[in-house]
Design a protein around this motif. Structure first.
Motif, PDB file in Angstrom:
ATOM      1  N   UNK A 341      27.239 -13.599   9.614  1.00  0.00           N
ATOM      2  CA  UNK A 341      26.017 -13.889   9.033  1.00  0.00           C
ATOM      3  C   UNK A 341      26.186 -13.338   7.467  1.00  0.00           C
ATOM      4  N   UNK A 342      25.617 -14.021   6.677  1.00  0.00           N
ATOM      5  CA  UNK A 342      25.451 -13.666   5.121  1.00  0.00           C
ATOM      6  C   UNK A 342      24.459 -12.751   4.608  1.00  0.00           C
ATOM      7  N   UNK A 343      23.296 -12.779   5.565  1.00  0.00           N
ATOM      8  CA  UNK A 343      22.243 -11.992   4.909  1.00  0.00           C
ATOM      9  C   UNK A 343      21.552 -11.447   6.362  1.00  0.00           C
ATOM     10  N   UNK A 344      20.484 -10.514   6.071  1.00  0.00           N
ATOM     11  CA  UNK A 344      19.575  -9.922   7.135  1.00  0.00           C
ATOM     12  C   UNK A 344      18.357  -9.222   6.552  1.00  0.00           C
ATOM     13  N   UNK A 345      17.243  -9.465   7.163  1.00  0.00           N
ATOM     14  CA  UNK A 345      16.080  -9.142   6.660  1.00  0.00           C
ATOM     15  C   UNK A 345      15.523  -7.819   7.192  1.00  0.00           C
ATOM     16  N   UNK A 346      15.131  -6.874   6.513  1.00  0.00           N
ATOM     17  CA  UNK A 346      14.880  -5.702   7.130  1.00  0.00           C
ATOM     18  C   UNK A 346      13.018  -5.667   6.873  1.00  0.00           C
ATOM     19  N   UNK A 347      12.320  -5.439   7.986  1.00  0.00           N
ATOM     20  CA  UNK A 347      10.852  -5.129   7.803  1.00  0.00           C
ATOM     21  C   UNK A 347      10.616  -3.709   7.919  1.00  0.00           C
ATOM     22  N   UNK A 348       9.412  -3.103   7.597  1.00  0.00           N
ATOM     23  CA  UNK A 348       9.317  -1.756   7.525  1.00  0.00           C
ATOM     24  C   UNK A 348       7.709  -1.582   7.899  1.00  0.00           C
ATOM     25  N   UNK A 349       7.585  -0.188   7.816  1.00  0.00           N
ATOM     26  CA  UNK A 349       5.930   0.125   8.544  1.00  0.00           C
ATOM     27  C   UNK A 349       5.010  -0.362   7.191  1.00  0.00           C
ATOM     28  N   UNK A 350       3.868  -0.601   7.681  1.00  0.00           N
ATOM     29  CA  UNK A 350       2.903  -1.316   6.943  1.00  0.00           C
ATOM     30  C   UNK A 350       1.814   0.092   6.560  1.00  0.00           C
ATOM     31  N   UNK A 351       1.880   0.317   5.142  1.00  0.00           N
ATOM     32  CA  UNK A 351       1.053   1.484   4.951  1.00  0.00           C
ATOM     33  C   UNK A 351       0.150   0.910   3.740  1.00  0.00           C
ATOM     34  N   UNK A 352      -1.175   1.628   3.761  1.00  0.00           N
ATOM     35  CA  UNK A 352      -1.952   1.501   2.915  1.00  0.00           C
ATOM     36  C   UNK A 352      -1.608   2.029   1.443  1.00  0.00           C
ATOM     37  N   UNK A 353      -1.678   1.184   0.380  1.00  0.00           N
ATOM     38  CA  UNK A 353      -1.369   1.814  -0.844  1.00  0.00           C
ATOM     39  C   UNK A 353      -2.307   1.270  -1.855  1.00  0.00           C
ATOM     40  N   UNK A 354      -2.452   2.102  -3.188  1.00  0.00           N
ATOM     41  CA  UNK A 354      -3.320   1.463  -4.073  1.00  0.00           C
ATOM     42  C   UNK A 354      -2.408   0.673  -5.023  1.00  0.00           C
ATOM     43  N   UNK A 355      -3.237  -0.739  -5.058  1.00  0.00           N
ATOM     44  CA  UNK A 355      -2.505  -1.829  -5.937  1.00  0.00           C
ATOM     45  C   UNK A 355      -3.345  -2.330  -7.005  1.00  0.00           C
ATOM     46  N   UNK A 356      -2.964  -2.691  -8.188  1.00  0.00           N
ATOM     47  CA  UNK A 356      -3.555  -3.281  -9.264  1.00  0.00           C
ATOM     48  C   UNK A 356      -3.834  -4.759  -8.983  1.00  0.00           C
ATOM     49  N   UNK A 357      -5.110  -5.086  -8.809  1.00  0.00           N
ATOM     50  CA  UNK A 357      -5.275  -6.602  -8.611  1.00  0.00           C
ATOM     51  C   UNK A 357      -6.503  -6.916  -9.587  1.00  0.00           C
ATOM     52  N   UNK A 358      -6.297  -7.805 -10.475  1.00  0.00           N
ATOM     53  CA  UNK A 358      -6.837  -8.242 -11.539  1.00  0.00           C
ATOM     54  C   UNK A 358      -7.545  -7.087 -12.165  1.00  0.00           C
ATOM     55  N   UNK A 359      -6.787  -6.247 -12.590  1.00  0.00           N
ATOM     56  CA  UNK A 359      -7.267  -5.071 -13.451  1.00  0.00           C
ATOM     57  C   UNK A 359      -7.891  -4.040 -12.692  1.00  0.00           C
ATOM     58  N   UNK A 360      -8.164  -4.355 -11.382  1.00  0.00           N
ATOM     59  CA  UNK A 360      -8.765  -3.300 -10.470  1.00  0.00           C
ATOM     60  C   UNK A 360      -7.878  -2.691  -9.527  1.00  0.00           C
ATOM     61  N   UNK A 361      -8.378  -1.259  -9.206  1.00  0.00           N
ATOM     62  CA  UNK A 361      -7.475  -0.795  -8.176  1.00  0.00           C
ATOM     63  C   UNK A 361      -7.877  -1.072  -6.722  1.00  0.00           C
ATOM     64  N   UNK A 362      -6.974  -1.527  -5.903  1.00  0.00           N
ATOM     65  CA  UNK A 362      -7.564  -1.967  -4.685  1.00  0.00           C
ATOM     66  C   UNK A 362      -6.539  -1.524  -3.705  1.00  0.00           C
ATOM     67  N   UNK A 363      -7.295  -0.912  -2.288  1.00  0.00           N
ATOM     68  CA  UNK A 363      -6.353  -0.306  -1.269  1.00  0.00           C
ATOM     69  C   UNK A 363      -5.862  -1.563  -0.515  1.00  0.00           C
ATOM     70  N   UNK A 364      -4.672  -1.771  -0.152  1.00  0.00           N
ATOM     71  CA  UNK A 364      -3.948  -2.828   0.297  1.00  0.00           C
ATOM     72  C   UNK A 364      -3.073  -2.457   1.296  1.00  0.00           C
ATOM     73  N   UNK A 365      -2.937  -2.893   2.728  1.00  0.00           N
ATOM     74  CA  UNK A 365      -1.790  -2.828   3.626  1.00  0.00           C
ATOM     75  C   UNK A 365      -0.676  -3.210   3.048  1.00  0.00           C
ATOM     76  N   UNK A 366       0.423  -2.520   2.426  1.00  0.00           N
ATOM     77  CA  UNK A 366       1.669  -3.037   2.131  1.00  0.00           C
ATOM     78  C   UNK A 366       2.819  -3.034   3.062  1.00  0.00           C
TER      79      UNK A 366
END
Length: 404
Positions: A341-366
């Motif tokens: 095969x020529x590719x493999x996708x790696x999934x990882x832990x879901x962790x809440x992190x502060x993200x910038x959304x429309x100029x606001x800081x929002x805690x999202x599960x990333x």
């Protein structure tokens, strides 16, 4: 009636196998279809069962021996009765005779005893009817080498001081264990993948909130509707990857010598961790599978993987692979290609992190996503766009239904 117990018929891709474990010893009663020996190949562990009620008369291939397809492993006596255990129990004074009886020492244990010139009568047996197993001999060697004067005390309470590798606490002992055939094959393939491919990894991150909200809203109804099948995250990734593979055929291709082979179907392998090593059973034609089909098949793979029931047909082929290190807590990793095969996708832990959304800081599960790919086949632009396509589909699951 004597019957020859033979190794299974191996596929063309498997040259030979190794006798892993004898679950029954000569003279021990066996019921029809009861497991008697495991044969380990490069890909899976195959089980050999008793052909009828009876006993094993003679073992011809001991643990660790290499066997060919349909080679005779043992002689089985159908309808015969097991060796009488009451007579042995009635003579406790003859415990040394029981321990040294050839029928009470497995082939692997006997080999180890001969190699180290040991007195079998000095080795306490933990097997059935006082039989001596390979582990009993190894433990005896370890304890004898570490503290010969304290051997009786150590034998009196092994469970209280035993470490995971049966090493007494406070003693600097090394235990050398041969690599299993399956583990050796996995190691060889991983090294070859790094040596033979121009492997590169690109990363991205995905907001898992839309998928988590959808799953939370419908998981009970989903389970009720689909006969107990639970709605997990892997089915969303499989369906998103399937759609992305259709858009980027090079990621769904493989390399065969100097040829590039494009596949007009999507067979996605899902990495499953087992006690025997990493296995990658394959979901066939994922484009035609529903979320429930994916979840039910993956659950079946996991169960059969833990029970050692995965067959070679389950792991052959595959055009793309998904591995999920997040179930073990991995935040980020670089998955290794699964050739050809020529590719493999790696999934990882879901962790809440502060993200910038429309100029606001929002805690999202990333979640961090990693795509390792063979640069000989896939350009960086395609790899990045493929990963972005998966990200977009997961962050707006309605696209999976609308095919947009």
């Amino acid at each position: 009636m004597s019957i020859e117990i033979k190794a299974p018929t191996f596929p063309e891709s498997v040259a030979d196998g190794t006798v892993a474990t004898w679950h029954k010893q000569p003279g021990e009663a066996c019921a029809a279809d009861e497991l008697i020996v495991d044969i380990e190949t490069d890909k899976v562990v195959l089980e050999v069962v008793a052909p009828a009620d009876g006993v094993i008369k003679e073992i011809l291939k001991g643990e660790g021996d290499t066997v060919l397809s349909e080679e005779v492993l043992a002689v089985f006596e159908a309808g015969a009765a097991a060796s009488a255990a009451p007579a042995q129990a009635a003579a406790p004074a003859a415990s040394a005779d029981v321990a040294t009886d050839a029928e009470k020492i497995g082939p692997a244990a006997r080999k180890l005893i001969d190699e180290h010139n040991l007195d079998a009568s000095q080795i306490p047996g933990t097997g059935k009817n006082g039989g001596i197993t390979k582990e009993d001999v190894q433990n005896f060697i370890n304890n004898r080498g570490a503290a010969p004067a304290a051997a009786p005390a150590a034998a009196a309470k092994p469970a209280a001081v035993a470490a995971p590798l049966n090493i007494p606490a406070g003693q600097r002992i090394e235990k050398r264990v041969p690599m299993t055939r399956l583990r050796a094959t996995i190691a060889k393939r991983l090294v070859e993948a790094q040596q033979n491919a121009a492997m590169l990894t690109t990363y991205n991150e995905v907001n898992m909130k839309p998928v988590m909200d959808l799953r939370s809203k419908y998981k009970d109804l989903f389970e009720k509707t689909h006969n107990g099948t639970r709605l997990g995250f892997m089915s969303f990734f499989v369906k998103a990857a399937t759609e992305a593979l259709k858009r980027f055929p090079a990621v769904n291709a493989s390399i065969d010598g100097n040829d590039m082979v494009y596949h007009g179907y999507q067979d996605i392998g899902v990495a499953v961790s087992t006690d025997r090593g990493l296995m990658v059973p394959v979901l066939r034609d994922t484009d035609s599978m529903s979320l429930a089909d994916v979840e039910a098949t993956i659950a079946d793979f996991g169960k059969r993987g833990r029970d050692g029931k995965l067959g070679m047909e389950d792991m052959q082929g595959g055009t793309f692979t998904i591995t999920n290190g997040g179930v073990f807590g991995s935040l980020m990793s670089t998955p290794i290609l699964n050739p050809p095969q020529t590719a493999i996708l790696g999934m990882h832990k879901i962790q809440e992190r502060p993200m910038a959304v429309n100029g606001q800081v929002v805690i999202l599960p990333m979640m961090y996503l990693a795509l390792s790919y063979d640069h000989r086949m896939i350009d960086g632009k395609e790899a990045v766009q493929f990963l972005v396509a998966i990200k977009d589909l997961l962050e707006d699951p309605a696209r999976l239904l609308l095919d947009v």
